[in-house]
Design a protein around this motif. Structure first.
Motif, short mmCIF file in Angstrom:
data_model
loop_
_atom_site.label_atom_id
_atom_site.label_comp_id
_atom_site.label_asym_id
_atom_site.label_seq_id
_atom_site.Cartn_x
_atom_site.Cartn_y
_atom_site.Cartn_z
N ALA A 92 51.20 34.89 50.81
CA ALA A 92 51.17 36.03 51.50
C ALA A 92 50.75 37.64 50.74
O ALA A 92 50.11 38.09 51.21
CB ALA A 92 52.96 36.41 52.53
N ASP A 93 51.88 37.26 49.80
CA ASP A 93 51.84 38.26 48.56
C ASP A 93 50.00 38.89 48.64
O ASP A 93 49.39 39.14 48.36
CB ASP A 93 52.79 38.37 47.51
N ALA A 94 49.83 36.97 48.21
CA ALA A 94 47.67 36.76 47.67
C ALA A 94 46.98 37.49 49.14
O ALA A 94 46.25 38.11 47.73
CB ALA A 94 47.45 35.17 47.87
N ALA A 95 47.50 37.02 49.40
CA ALA A 95 46.59 38.03 51.05
C ALA A 95 46.57 39.28 51.25
O ALA A 95 45.55 40.14 51.42
CB ALA A 95 46.94 37.64 52.42
N ARG A 96 48.01 40.30 50.61
CA ARG A 96 47.58 42.01 50.61
C ARG A 96 46.95 42.29 49.35
O ARG A 96 46.59 43.12 48.79
CB ARG A 96 49.70 41.75 50.83
N ARG A 97 47.94 41.27 48.31
CA ARG A 97 47.56 41.74 46.99
C ARG A 97 46.09 40.94 46.41
O ARG A 97 45.83 41.81 45.31
CB ARG A 97 47.97 41.87 45.70
N GLY A 98 45.52 40.05 46.70
CA GLY A 98 44.31 39.40 46.06
C GLY A 98 45.20 38.76 45.34
O GLY A 98 46.17 39.02 44.32
N TRP A 99 44.94 37.06 44.87
CA TRP A 99 45.02 36.28 44.02
C TRP A 99 45.06 37.24 42.14
O TRP A 99 45.80 36.46 41.33
CB TRP A 99 44.52 34.98 43.95
N PRO A 100 43.73 37.87 41.97
CA PRO A 100 43.60 37.92 40.35
C PRO A 100 44.91 39.67 40.16
O PRO A 100 45.17 39.00 38.96
CB PRO A 100 42.52 38.79 40.38
N ALA A 101 45.74 39.74 40.94
CA ALA A 101 46.61 40.53 40.76
C ALA A 101 48.03 39.74 40.51
O ALA A 101 48.41 39.53 39.89
CB ALA A 101 47.15 41.38 41.89
N LEU A 102 47.46 38.64 41.78
CA LEU A 102 49.25 37.91 41.27
C LEU A 102 48.80 36.57 39.84
O LEU A 102 49.53 36.44 39.30
CB LEU A 102 49.53 36.52 42.01
N HIS A 103 47.72 36.34 39.70
CA HIS A 103 46.95 36.41 38.35
C HIS A 103 47.53 36.75 37.36
O HIS A 103 48.05 36.66 36.08
CB HIS A 103 45.58 35.89 38.02
N ALA A 104 47.33 37.96 36.96
CA ALA A 104 47.89 38.64 36.22
C ALA A 104 49.66 39.23 35.80
O ALA A 104 49.74 39.50 34.37
CB ALA A 104 47.55 40.33 36.95
N GLU A 105 49.76 39.33 37.37
CA GLU A 105 51.38 39.11 37.15
C GLU A 105 51.83 37.69 36.48
O GLU A 105 52.81 37.97 36.03
CB GLU A 105 52.12 38.47 38.85
N LEU A 106 51.19 36.72 36.82
CA LEU A 106 51.58 35.26 35.33
C LEU A 106 51.50 35.29 34.41
O LEU A 106 52.38 34.99 34.05
CB LEU A 106 50.84 34.14 36.14
N ALA A 107 49.64 36.54 34.23
CA ALA A 107 50.12 36.04 32.77
C ALA A 107 51.42 37.17 32.67
O ALA A 107 51.57 37.27 30.40
CB ALA A 107 48.50 37.58 32.55
N ARG A 108 51.80 38.11 32.74
CA ARG A 108 53.19 38.32 32.02
C ARG A 108 54.30 37.51 31.91
O ARG A 108 55.29 37.79 30.82
CB ARG A 108 53.29 40.02 32.82
N LEU A 109 54.53 37.05 32.72
CA LEU A 109 55.74 36.19 32.77
C LEU A 109 55.56 34.44 32.19
O LEU A 109 56.21 34.18 31.55
CB LEU A 109 55.71 35.84 34.51
N ASP A 110 54.23 34.18 31.98
CA ASP A 110 53.84 33.03 31.59
C ASP A 110 52.17 33.23 31.15
O ASP A 110 51.67 32.61 31.41
CB ASP A 110 53.83 32.17 32.58
N PRO A 111 51.88 33.72 30.02
CA PRO A 111 50.65 33.89 29.51
C PRO A 111 49.95 32.81 28.79
O PRO A 111 48.95 32.66 29.06
CB PRO A 111 51.14 34.72 27.98
N GLU A 112 50.87 31.58 28.89
CA GLU A 112 50.13 30.24 27.65
C GLU A 112 49.79 29.83 29.39
O GLU A 112 48.52 29.70 29.45
CB GLU A 112 51.09 29.59 27.52
N THR A 113 50.74 29.83 29.73
CA THR A 113 49.10 28.99 31.97
C THR A 113 48.21 29.89 32.32
O THR A 113 47.56 28.96 32.69
CB THR A 113 51.24 29.35 31.96
#
Length: 309
Positions: free
Chosen positions: A130-151
């Protein structure tokens, strides 16, 4: 070539000639093939996965092909369990287990062992979707980059399935997936790995374009239409997010196909790039230039050295 039955692995990006290599090896050695491919497990998905033909599968026994319905999912842990069991059974028959494919996550899980990742949580996944539907997967990818840059570094911004899983792991465990993988159990295998890699990226790009053209000619669009007609499949499923299937599904949704070829080829090239990046992170691999003068001969020579100890 000796009687050692240690399983042999042959990996490489999509379109590099892995199936032809496996069949060539089977002409010289008594092998059975274990597919290392997250798309070949699905029934009814033949054209877009470049599945070995019935004749090719009849020529040499293949395993982990057509074992699931497209509504199902198949994890790296399930693959490791099945691959180890099959390798032992094949060796017991006096044959050489030959693991061939391009799903690098499966190879990594096999070699490095399985980390204690939390089980999937349906409610949390729905929340992330649902979050991805609102913000888009690239935005969630950016969030992941902050939390787990290696992955995040090894995932494409639109790789929804793996971004979702990585964020789910963080929210369930409080730790990044990369940290949990680093603490994986010591149950990995030490099987030889040969890697078919192109020296010239343009060579592979041309092959991938030709390959996608052949898939379209063979009826990829009709194959996806038949899958859609079942009524129980969607782009939310891992099977329909496979490269090629996703692009055709989206073209059918949009009712336009003018850019399907371009999008399909681009997605396939991106997949190949990710696969090569994974392979280069595996120091154990023995590289064979798939665009060299005689890649099959070079691969067979390397196999002979390994099997002769």
């Amino acid at each position: 070539m000796g009687a050692v039955l240690t399983p042999i692995c042959v990996a490489g990006p999509t379109g590099c000639g892995k199936t032809a290599a496996a069949l060539a090896i089977a002409e010289v050695l008594p092998v059975e093939v274990i597919s290392v491919d997250s798309a070949l497990v699905y029934r009814g998905m033949d054209i877009g996965t470049a599945k070995p033909t019935p004749a090719e599968q009849a020529a040499v026994p293949h395993h982990l092909i057509d074992i699931l319905d497209p509504t199902d999912s198949y994890s790296a842990a399930e693959f490791v369990r099945d691959a180890k069991r099959l390798a032992a059974e094949i060796a017991a028959r006096g044959k050489l287990p030959l693991l061939v494919g391009g799903t690098m996550l499966y190879f990594k899980a096999l070699f490095d062992g399985l980390s204690a990742l939390p089980q999937a949580d349906a409610a949390l996944r729905a929340e992330i979707d649902a979050d991805a539907a609102r913000r888009g997967w690239p935005a969630l990818h950016a969030e992941l980059a902050r939390l787990d840059p290696e992955t995040a570094a090894r995932l494409a911004p639109h790789d929804s399935q793996r971004i979702q899983r990585a964020l789910e792991v963080i929210r369930l465990s409080g730790q990044p997936m990369s940290a949990l993988h680093a603490a994986s159990r010591s149950d990995g295998v030490d099987w030889p790995l040969f890697s078919l890699e192109p020296g010239d990226r343009a060579w592979l790009h041309e092959r991938l374009a030709q390959r996608f053209d052949v898939m379209l000619q063979q009826g990829l669009v009709d194959e996806v239409k038949a899958l859609r007609a079942r009524g129980d499949l969607s782009l939310a499923l891992p099977s329909m997010r496979c490269v090629g299937y996703r692009q055709v599904w989206e073209a059918l949704d949009a009712g336009r196909f003018d850019d399907l070829r371009e999008r399909g080829i681009a997605a396939t090239r991106q997949l190949a790039k990710r696969q090569v990046t994974w392979l280069r992170s595996m120091p154990r691999r023995r590289v064979v230039a798939c665009d060299g003068a005689q890649p099959i001969a070079e691969l067979l020579a390397g196999l002979q050295k390994v099997l002769n100890g």
